[in-house]
Design a protein around this motif. Structure first.
Motif, PDB file in Angstrom:
ATOM      1  N   THR A   1      14.698  -3.906  -1.831  1.00  0.00           N
ATOM      2  CA  THR A   1      16.104  -3.587  -1.560  1.00  0.00           C
ATOM      3  C   THR A   1      16.252  -2.928  -0.197  1.00  0.00           C
ATOM      4  OG1 THR A   1      16.585  -3.366  -3.918  1.00  0.00           O
ATOM      5  CG2 THR A   1      18.088  -2.249  -2.390  1.00  0.00           C
ATOM      6  N   GLU A   2      15.355  -2.016   0.105  1.00  0.00           N
ATOM      7  CA  GLU A   2      15.377  -1.335   1.412  1.00  0.00           C
ATOM      8  C   GLU A   2      15.203  -2.348   2.549  1.00  0.00           C
ATOM      9  OE1 GLU A   2      12.107   1.343   3.692  1.00  0.00           O
ATOM     10  OE2 GLU A   2      12.685   2.092   1.713  1.00  0.00           O
TER      11      GLU A   2
ATOM     12  N   MET B   1       7.071  -1.421 -10.804  1.00  0.00           N
ATOM     13  CA  MET B   1       8.021  -2.488 -10.484  1.00  0.00           C
ATOM     14  C   MET B   1       9.330  -1.909  -9.957  1.00  0.00           C
ATOM     15  SD  MET B   1       6.225  -5.063 -10.728  1.00  0.00           S
ATOM     16  CE  MET B   1       7.523  -6.059 -10.055  1.00  0.00           C
ATOM     17  N   TRP B   2       9.752  -0.749 -10.473  1.00  0.00           N
ATOM     18  CA  TRP B   2      10.942  -0.085  -9.937  1.00  0.00           C
ATOM     19  C   TRP B   2      10.719   0.276  -8.473  1.00  0.00           C
ATOM     20  CZ3 TRP B   2      12.301   3.969 -14.325  1.00  0.00           C
ATOM     21  CH2 TRP B   2      12.816   3.287 -15.426  1.00  0.00           C
ATOM     22  N   GLN B   3       9.526   0.757  -8.151  1.00  0.00           N
ATOM     23  CA  GLN B   3       9.207   1.121  -6.762  1.00  0.00           C
ATOM     24  C   GLN B   3       9.202  -0.125  -5.867  1.00  0.00           C
ATOM     25  OE1 GLN B   3       9.546   4.693  -7.241  1.00  0.00           O
ATOM     26  NE2 GLN B   3       8.168   4.611  -5.527  1.00  0.00           N
ATOM     27  N   VAL B   4       8.619  -1.208  -6.362  1.00  0.00           N
ATOM     28  CA  VAL B   4       8.579  -2.465  -5.595  1.00  0.00           C
ATOM     29  C   VAL B   4      10.002  -2.959  -5.348  1.00  0.00           C
ATOM     30  CG1 VAL B   4       7.915  -4.913  -5.694  1.00  0.00           C
ATOM     31  CG2 VAL B   4       6.254  -3.140  -6.329  1.00  0.00           C
TER      32      VAL B   4
ATOM     33  N   THR C   1       0.833  -1.199   0.000  1.00  0.00           N
ATOM     34  CA  THR C   1       0.000   0.000   0.000  1.00  0.00           C
ATOM     35  C   THR C   1       0.871   1.254   0.000  1.00  0.00           C
ATOM     36  OG1 THR C   1      -1.810  -1.152   1.128  1.00  0.00           O
ATOM     37  CG2 THR C   1      -1.786   1.266   1.288  1.00  0.00           C
ATOM     38  N   ALA C   2       1.933   1.244   0.812  1.00  0.00           N
ATOM     39  CA  ALA C   2       2.854   2.389   0.859  1.00  0.00           C
ATOM     40  C   ALA C   2       3.568   2.575  -0.482  1.00  0.00           C
ATOM     41  CB  ALA C   2       3.871   2.205   1.991  1.00  0.00           C
ATOM     42  N   VAL C   3       3.999   1.479  -1.090  1.00  0.00           N
ATOM     43  CA  VAL C   3       4.670   1.549  -2.395  1.00  0.00           C
ATOM     44  C   VAL C   3       3.703   2.105  -3.442  1.00  0.00           C
ATOM     45  CG1 VAL C   3       5.571   0.135  -4.295  1.00  0.00           C
ATOM     46  CG2 VAL C   3       6.393  -0.233  -1.969  1.00  0.00           C
ATOM     47  N   GLU C   4       2.477   1.610  -3.435  1.00  0.00           N
ATOM     48  CA  GLU C   4       1.483   2.083  -4.405  1.00  0.00           C
ATOM     49  C   GLU C   4       1.171   3.565  -4.200  1.00  0.00           C
ATOM     50  OE1 GLU C   4      -1.611  -0.801  -3.771  1.00  0.00           O
ATOM     51  OE2 GLU C   4      -0.817  -2.128  -5.346  1.00  0.00           O
ATOM     52  N   GLN C   5       1.166   4.022  -2.942  1.00  0.00           N
ATOM     53  CA  GLN C   5       0.929   5.447  -2.679  1.00  0.00           C
ATOM     54  C   GLN C   5       2.085   6.300  -3.210  1.00  0.00           C
ATOM     55  OE1 GLN C   5      -1.924   6.995  -1.370  1.00  0.00           O
ATOM     56  NE2 GLN C   5      -0.801   8.690  -2.290  1.00  0.00           N
ATOM     57  N   GLU C   6       3.324   5.846  -2.977  1.00  0.00           N
ATOM     58  CA  GLU C   6       4.493   6.541  -3.526  1.00  0.00           C
ATOM     59  C   GLU C   6       4.426   6.586  -5.046  1.00  0.00           C
ATOM     60  OE1 GLU C   6       8.205   4.895  -2.135  1.00  0.00           O
ATOM     61  OE2 GLU C   6       7.479   4.828  -0.071  1.00  0.00           O
ATOM     62  N   PHE C   7       4.038   5.464  -5.638  1.00  0.00           N
ATOM     63  CA  PHE C   7       3.909   5.373  -7.085  1.00  0.00           C
ATOM     64  C   PHE C   7       2.830   6.339  -7.583  1.00  0.00           C
ATOM     65  CE2 PHE C   7       1.388   3.435 -10.540  1.00  0.00           C
ATOM     66  CZ  PHE C   7       2.314   3.504 -11.555  1.00  0.00           C
ATOM     67  N   ASP C   8       1.674   6.325  -6.942  1.00  0.00           N
ATOM     68  CA  ASP C   8       0.589   7.231  -7.341  1.00  0.00           C
ATOM     69  C   ASP C   8       1.022   8.687  -7.241  1.00  0.00           C
ATOM     70  OD1 ASP C   8      -1.084   5.068  -7.843  1.00  0.00           O
ATOM     71  OD2 ASP C   8      -2.135   5.224  -5.915  1.00  0.00           O
ATOM     72  N   ASP C   9       1.751   9.025  -6.175  1.00  0.00           N
ATOM     73  CA  ASP C   9       2.251  10.396  -6.014  1.00  0.00           C
ATOM     74  C   ASP C   9       3.225  10.762  -7.134  1.00  0.00           C
ATOM     75  OD1 ASP C   9       0.736  10.548  -3.694  1.00  0.00           O
ATOM     76  OD2 ASP C   9       2.456  10.318  -2.339  1.00  0.00           O
ATOM     77  N   LEU C  10       4.117   9.839  -7.465  1.00  0.00           N
ATOM     78  CA  LEU C  10       5.084  10.057  -8.539  1.00  0.00           C
ATOM     79  C   LEU C  10       4.366  10.281  -9.870  1.00  0.00           C
ATOM     80  CD1 LEU C  10       8.065   9.868  -9.729  1.00  0.00           C
ATOM     81  CD2 LEU C  10       7.529   7.457 -10.076  1.00  0.00           C
ATOM     82  N   VAL C  11       3.405   9.424 -10.176  1.00  0.00           N
ATOM     83  CA  VAL C  11       2.664   9.539 -11.435  1.00  0.00           C
ATOM     84  C   VAL C  11       1.891  10.849 -11.468  1.00  0.00           C
ATOM     85  CG1 VAL C  11       0.768   8.559 -12.800  1.00  0.00           C
ATOM     86  CG2 VAL C  11       2.563   7.062 -11.898  1.00  0.00           C
ATOM     87  N   GLU C  12       1.271  11.204 -10.368  1.00  0.00           N
ATOM     88  CA  GLU C  12       0.516  12.464 -10.299  1.00  0.00           C
ATOM     89  C   GLU C  12       1.435  13.661 -10.562  1.00  0.00           C
ATOM     90  OE1 GLU C  12      -1.850  14.970  -6.907  1.00  0.00           O
ATOM     91  OE2 GLU C  12      -2.209  12.800  -6.973  1.00  0.00           O
TER      92      GLU C  12
END
Length: 168
Positions: free
Chosen positions: A157-158, A149-152, A94-105
């Motif tokens: 990695t983290e 997938m880059w975000q995942v 969920t956190a990754v998807e939120q970061e992704f959504d923010d990036l896309v926005e």
């Protein structure tokens, strides 16, 4: 003119970790994987000709960096599987998807802000920004799923780094 315009098969192996014998095919870095990353870099830097004297050295370094990054990523993801850290929890995803959504926005807003035709009534800036962003990615051989997938991968990695260094 881009040095990567050579006729190379997308499946050609451009790199692999030294311990390849034990690792298997998932560790091989294919030309197509490299090319997506490299085209994304070139486009972001507005470089049309990576052989041009003013950028050739920088591009050569970036090609090496990309290959090193891809090899390291494969090694870390394989280690994550061994350590049981490869699968993200629902909360992590969920956190990754939120970061992704923010990036896309952010990207849609940026591309929308650069779109002149939205002012002539042909479409709103958000719709046009999304279309332009998707075109930008497609020019690099990417789509939004690649960015996710880059975000995942970054999150996995983290997790590996946190686990390895927790006792230090």
């Amino acid at each position: 003119k881009v040095r990567t315009n050579r006729k190379i098969s997308d499946d050609a192996v451009v790199a692999q970790p030294a311990a390849q014998d034990a690792a298997g095919d998932d560790m091989k870095i294919k030309y197509a994987d490299f090319l997506k990353e490299y085209k994304y870099y070139l486009k972001g830097q507005s470089i049309d000709d990576d052989t041009e004297e003013s950028v050739a050295s920088k591009c050569e370094t970036q090609r090496e960096n990309i290959i090193n990054y891809l090899v390291n990523e494969r090694i870390i993801l394989a280690k994550a599987k061994e350590m049981g850290l490869y699968d993200l929890t629902d909360e992590e995803m969920t956190a990754v998807e939120q970061e992704f959504d923010d990036l896309v926005e952010e990207q849609i807003e940026y591309f929308g802000s650069t779109a002149d035709s939205a002012e002539d009534g042909s479409g709103d800036k958000e719709t046009l920004g999304g279309e332009l962003f998707d075109e930008y990615l497609a020019d690099c051989g990417l789509d939004r799923d690649d960015l996710l997938m880059w975000q995942v991968s970054a999150k996995i990695t983290e997790k590996v780094k946190e686990d390895i260094t927790k006792d230090i």
